[in-house]
Design a protein around this motif. Sequence first.
Motif, PDB file in Angstrom:
ATOM      1  N   TYR A   1      -9.284 -12.941  -6.668  1.00 49.05           N
ATOM      2  CA  TYR A   1      -7.864 -12.633  -6.436  1.00 49.05           C
ATOM      3  C   TYR A   1      -7.010 -12.868  -7.681  1.00 49.05           C
ATOM      4  O   TYR A   1      -5.788 -12.863  -7.615  1.00 49.05           O
TER       5      TYR A   1
ATOM      6  N   GLU B   1       0.776 -12.639   0.372  1.00 48.60           N
ATOM      7  CA  GLU B   1      -0.433 -12.377   1.177  1.00 48.60           C
ATOM      8  C   GLU B   1      -1.198 -13.648   1.441  1.00 48.60           C
ATOM      9  O   GLU B   1      -1.278 -14.514   0.584  1.00 48.60           O
TER      10      GLU B   1
ATOM     11  N   THR C   1      -5.151  -7.229 -10.069  1.00 50.77           N
ATOM     12  CA  THR C   1      -4.625  -7.848  -8.847  1.00 50.77           C
ATOM     13  C   THR C   1      -3.171  -8.285  -9.059  1.00 50.77           C
ATOM     14  O   THR C   1      -2.341  -8.174  -8.154  1.00 50.77           O
TER      15      THR C   1
ATOM     16  N   GLY D   1     -13.661  -4.738   5.993  1.00 49.62           N
ATOM     17  CA  GLY D   1     -13.020  -5.096   4.745  1.00 49.62           C
ATOM     18  C   GLY D   1     -12.517  -6.533   4.659  1.00 49.62           C
ATOM     19  O   GLY D   1     -12.145  -7.001   3.595  1.00 49.62           O
ATOM     20  N   GLY D   2     -12.476  -7.217   5.782  1.00 46.76           N
ATOM     21  CA  GLY D   2     -11.952  -8.582   5.763  1.00 46.76           C
ATOM     22  C   GLY D   2     -10.453  -8.617   5.973  1.00 46.76           C
ATOM     23  O   GLY D   2      -9.812  -9.656   5.768  1.00 46.76           O
ATOM     24  N   THR D   3      -9.863  -7.488   6.401  1.00 48.84           N
ATOM     25  CA  THR D   3      -8.411  -7.425   6.596  1.00 48.84           C
ATOM     26  C   THR D   3      -7.934  -8.363   7.710  1.00 48.84           C
ATOM     27  O   THR D   3      -6.777  -8.792   7.719  1.00 48.84           O
TER      28      THR D   3
ATOM     29  N   PHE E   1      -1.162  -5.249  -8.614  1.00 50.16           N
ATOM     30  CA  PHE E   1      -1.166  -4.934  -7.179  1.00 50.16           C
ATOM     31  C   PHE E   1      -0.144  -5.821  -6.468  1.00 50.16           C
ATOM     32  O   PHE E   1       0.666  -5.347  -5.659  1.00 50.16           O
TER      33      PHE E   1
ATOM     34  N   MET F   1      -1.607 -15.433  -2.053  1.00 50.99           N
ATOM     35  CA  MET F   1      -1.070 -14.786  -3.246  1.00 50.99           C
ATOM     36  C   MET F   1       0.431 -14.983  -3.243  1.00 50.99           C
ATOM     37  O   MET F   1       1.085 -14.877  -2.207  1.00 50.99           O
TER      38      MET F   1
ATOM     39  N   SER G   1      -5.185 -14.416   2.575  1.00 49.80           N
ATOM     40  CA  SER G   1      -6.479 -13.780   2.817  1.00 49.80           C
ATOM     41  C   SER G   1      -7.406 -14.894   3.291  1.00 49.80           C
ATOM     42  O   SER G   1      -8.042 -15.583   2.489  1.00 49.80           O
TER      43      SER G   1
ATOM     44  N   TYR H   1       0.756  -1.252   0.000  1.00 52.45           N
ATOM     45  CA  TYR H   1       0.000   0.000   0.000  1.00 52.45           C
ATOM     46  C   TYR H   1       0.791   1.310   0.000  1.00 52.45           C
ATOM     47  O   TYR H   1       0.615   2.134   0.873  1.00 52.45           O
TER      48      TYR H   1
ATOM     49  N   PHE I   1      -5.533  -0.957  -5.264  1.00 50.45           N
ATOM     50  CA  PHE I   1      -6.529  -1.623  -4.423  1.00 50.45           C
ATOM     51  C   PHE I   1      -7.913  -1.009  -4.640  1.00 50.45           C
ATOM     52  O   PHE I   1      -8.907  -1.741  -4.736  1.00 50.45           O
TER      53      PHE I   1
ATOM     54  N   TYR J   1     -14.202  -9.058  -7.907  1.00 49.81           N
ATOM     55  CA  TYR J   1     -13.889  -8.824  -6.493  1.00 49.81           C
ATOM     56  C   TYR J   1     -15.166  -8.435  -5.729  1.00 49.81           C
ATOM     57  O   TYR J   1     -15.536  -7.264  -5.640  1.00 49.81           O
TER      58      TYR J   1
ATOM     59  N   ILE K   1      -9.250  -2.527  -7.607  1.00 47.54           N
ATOM     60  CA  ILE K   1      -9.676  -3.911  -7.338  1.00 47.54           C
ATOM     61  C   ILE K   1     -11.105  -3.938  -6.787  1.00 47.54           C
ATOM     62  O   ILE K   1     -11.931  -4.751  -7.205  1.00 47.54           O
TER      63      ILE K   1
ATOM     64  N   ASN L   1      -5.828 -11.231   6.712  1.00 46.78           N
ATOM     65  CA  ASN L   1      -4.391 -11.162   6.414  1.00 46.78           C
ATOM     66  C   ASN L   1      -3.550 -11.780   7.524  1.00 46.78           C
ATOM     67  O   ASN L   1      -2.340 -11.906   7.388  1.00 46.78           O
TER      68      ASN L   1
HETATM   69  C1  AVJ Z   1      -7.696  -5.374   1.913  1.00 42.76           C
HETATM   70  C2  AVJ Z   1      -6.818  -7.336   2.902  1.00 42.76           C
HETATM   71  C3  AVJ Z   1      -9.166  -7.118   2.624  1.00 42.76           C
HETATM   72  O1  AVJ Z   1      -7.541  -9.708   1.321  1.00 42.76           O
HETATM   73  O2  AVJ Z   1      -9.214  -9.249   0.031  1.00 42.76           O
HETATM   74  C4  AVJ Z   1      -7.383  -7.687  -2.490  1.00 42.76           C
HETATM   75  C5  AVJ Z   1      -6.528  -7.257  -0.086  1.00 42.76           C
HETATM   76  N1  AVJ Z   1      -5.570  -8.648  -1.925  1.00 42.76           N
HETATM   77  N2  AVJ Z   1      -6.950  -8.420  -3.527  1.00 42.76           N
HETATM   78  C6  AVJ Z   1      -8.211  -8.915   0.660  1.00 42.76           C
HETATM   79  C7  AVJ Z   1      -6.500  -7.846  -1.469  1.00 42.76           C
HETATM   80  C8  AVJ Z   1      -5.841  -8.993  -3.178  1.00 42.76           C
HETATM   81  C9  AVJ Z   1      -7.819  -7.438   0.636  1.00 42.76           C
HETATM   82  N3  AVJ Z   1      -7.843  -6.834   2.003  1.00 42.76           N
END
Ligand code: AVJ
Length: 322
Positions: free
Chosen positions: A207, A283, A214, A162-164, A217, A253, A285, A40, A48, A57, A51, A167
Motif C-alpha cells: 500500500y 481507506e 498508490t 479482490g479483498g474489497t 491513487f 490509508m 483495507s 474510482y 488501480f 502489490y 497497482i 474496505n
Molecule cells: C480494491 C479494495 C481490494 O484494499 O487492496 C489498493 C484497493 N487500495 N491499493 C485493496 C487498494 C490501495 C484494494 N481493493
Amino acid sequence: MTQPIVEVHLTDADLTEALRADARRGLTASPKWLPPKWFYDARGSELFEQITALPEYYPTRTERALLESVAPAIARTAQAEVLVELGSGSAAKTRILLNALTSEGPLKTYVPQDVSATALRASADEVAAEFPGLAVHGVVSDFTDTLGTLPRGGRRMIAFLGGTIGNMVHEERAEFLTGIHDVLEPGEQLLLGAGLVVDPEIMVPAYDDAAGITAEFNRNVLRVLNSRLRADFDPEAFRHIAHWDTGNEWIEMRLEATREMEVTVADLGFTARFGRGEQIRTEISAKFRLPALDGELRSAGFATEHAWTDPDNRFALVLAAR
Ligand code: AVJ
C-alpha cells in the motif's frame, strides 16, 4: 454473440448526490475521512489497474493464481447457472471463473455489477465476445444498497473478489453479508476473496509502493472532489500514508496536509480548514484470519463449504452456502 444488456440503477446525478453527502459528512468530521469508493473515476480505475501489476502489490496476482488452481473445484461444487459478480471492475479475474463454470457446469448468465458504467459496459462487451453462449446482464449500481435489484432466475453464485470486503468495518460487513444472505435462496452460494493477515513488512509496501502509484491513487480522491464538487484541493500538498493498525488488523490509508490550508468546496458552499500534519482517512483495507472470517459468515447465516488459501497464506477464497 448476444448483445449484453446493461441496466442502470445509478445515474451520474445519483453519484454526485452521494458524493456531496459523503464529502459534507467526512470533511466536517474530526478526524476527517472520505469513503474509498470515490477513488474510482476513470483515472482512479486506471491507477488501480496499474497497482495490480506492481511488484509490491501481491493480492491481485495471488488471488488470480489461487483462482486458477481452484476454479474447477469451485465450479463442480457450485453448479451455478448464474454468476453475479459484485464490484466487477475490469473483470480481469472473472474469465478464469467463467471458463470453469461454463466447462464444468451449467452456467448460462453472467451478471457483472459495478458503480462505474464505463468499466461495466467495456467488460460486459469483452466477456460477451469471449463467451458467445453466455447471456451478459450488467447492473450499474452501488452494491451496498441495490442487492435487491439483481436479476433473478437460475441457481446463483455471488462472487465478491479482490479483498474489497476489507474496505468495510466489522459492522458494515455484518450488514453486507446478511444482505447477501437475504437475497439468496437456500443452497445458493457466495464466493468471497479476502486478504489474510501476514507480516506487516509484506502488507505495508503493498500500500506504499516505491513507484508512488498508490500515492497517486490515494490523492486521486481529491481530484475527484475538485472535478465533481468544484473543490480546490492542491493534491500535491498532501502526503500519502499507509499505516498498519495492529489492533484493528487493517491497513489505513491517509492523506496528510503538509502545510496549513483552506480548501473551498464550491458546490457545497463550505471551506474545510487543515492544520499542518492533519490527516484525512481515505481507506481501510482489513486483513482477515480464517476462523474469524468463518465466524462472520456463520453469523450472517452462511455455512462455509470450503476455504482455499495460497501457499504463502496471504489470500483466501471462501465458498459459503446459504
Ligand atoms: C480494491 C479494495 C481490494 O484494499 O487492496 C489498493 C484497493 N487500495 N491499493 C485493496 C487498494 C490501495 C484494494 N481493493
